[in-house]
Design an enzyme around this catalytic site. Structure first.
Site: not given
Length: 304
Positions: A14, A16, A108, A218, A268
């Site tokens: 999958s 994103e 967040d 990140f 993913h």
């Protein structure tokens, strides 16, 4: 000769995406969709910003995916800066559009990743409550987040996994992990989750490293560890994008193929709206495909 790394079981992927903020970004998004759609992902998710920052763009992107492709979109949904009534209205709007799958997240803080989170007065307080709210409206498929190195705001793994258990008890059907680079960390996490009586699929979230500096930054904010060996792979490549791309593909391929050897079959990918590295990894996994006859994939709007 048989390839020892070749998967012996069916692989499911999958992807994103994030909604575009400009015509140029929209062009990049649909180029990525067009490139990856023939691989027949089980679903594609579209991220959702706090405080309405990308809410409308997410809805527009999901609607285009539904109307113009054969892909199954999952809409991200968060608890941030909205009351329960406002979130419920968004859910119903998505349902009326044809969305059957949500990625339910706490979200967040308005200060961004790493900032202190405060629940919105009158809103859902966390992902577990949001899952419960979704199930109260309809019997959706619901994916939730999981953290192999625990959420940075959780005091310990027990607290973190207890929240995941509450999400599952409220109706979550799949957990997608924060990205990680040490597969042993992922495997230990899954063992902890299973011992806690959680048996939904735990799908590894994979991030190809298009930009090591950004990923490292990140990672520091989200609590994902960058192993020393990984940092060394990218040393000295700051001004060498071609070699950096080759190294990124090799690193990601190594990680995913090792997970396959450990028995994993679902992945993913956090695409960053860029398809080439993801497509390469999927090819290595044995995924092939072509658009169905007569299928027109979307194109970006032509600028006036």
């Amino acid at each position: 000769m048989t390839n020892p790394a070749a998967p012996s079981h069916k692989i499911s992927v999958s992807f994103e995406f994030f909604p575009p903020k400009s015509d140029k970004m929209e062009e990049s998004l649909w180029a990525a969709v067009t490139r990856l759609a023939p691989l027949s992902p089980s679903f594609v998710s579209v991220t959702y910003g706090a405080g309405g920052s990308t809410r409308e763009r997410t809805h527009h992107t999901v609607k285009r995916l539904l109307n113009e492709t054969n892909l199954a979109p999952a809409a991200h949904l968060t608890c941030v800066d909205a009351t329960k009534a406002e979130v419920d209205e968004v859910i119903r709007q998505y349902r009326d559009t044809g969305v059957k799958h949500f990625v339910a997240l706490r979200g967040d803080s308005q200060a961004g990743v790493g900032g202190h989170y405060e629940p919105t007065p009158g809103g859902y307080r966390n992902g577990a409550e949001l899952v419960e709210g979704l199930k109260r409206i309809d019997d959706f498929e619901i994916s939730v987040s999981a953290y192999p190195e625990k959420h940075p705001e959780s005091p310990d793994f027990a607290t973190d996994i207890d929240l995941l258990k509450r999400k599952v008890d409220n109706g979550a059907t799949r957990a997608i992990t924060q990205f990680f680079f040490d597969n042993d960390v992922f495997e230990r996490y899954v063992e902890r989750v299973r011992r806690a009586g959680i048996y939904i699929p735990i799908v590894p979230g994979i991030v190809p490293i298009h930009d090591f500096v950004k990923v490292a930054r990140f990672s520091a904010a989200t609590g994902a560890t960058i192993p020393a060996w990984l940092a060394e792979r990218f040393e000295g490549l700051e001004e060498d994008p071609q070699t950096r791309s080759h190294v990124a593909a090799a690193v990601c391929a190594e990680q995913v193929l090792d997970l396959v050897q450990r028995g994993l079959s679902d992945f993913h990918f956090y695409t960053m709206n860029r398809a080439d590295l993801v497509y390469s990894i999927c090819h290595i996994l044995g995924l092939r495909g072509a658009p169905a006859a007569g299928q027109d994939l979307p194109t970006a709007p032509v600028a006036a």
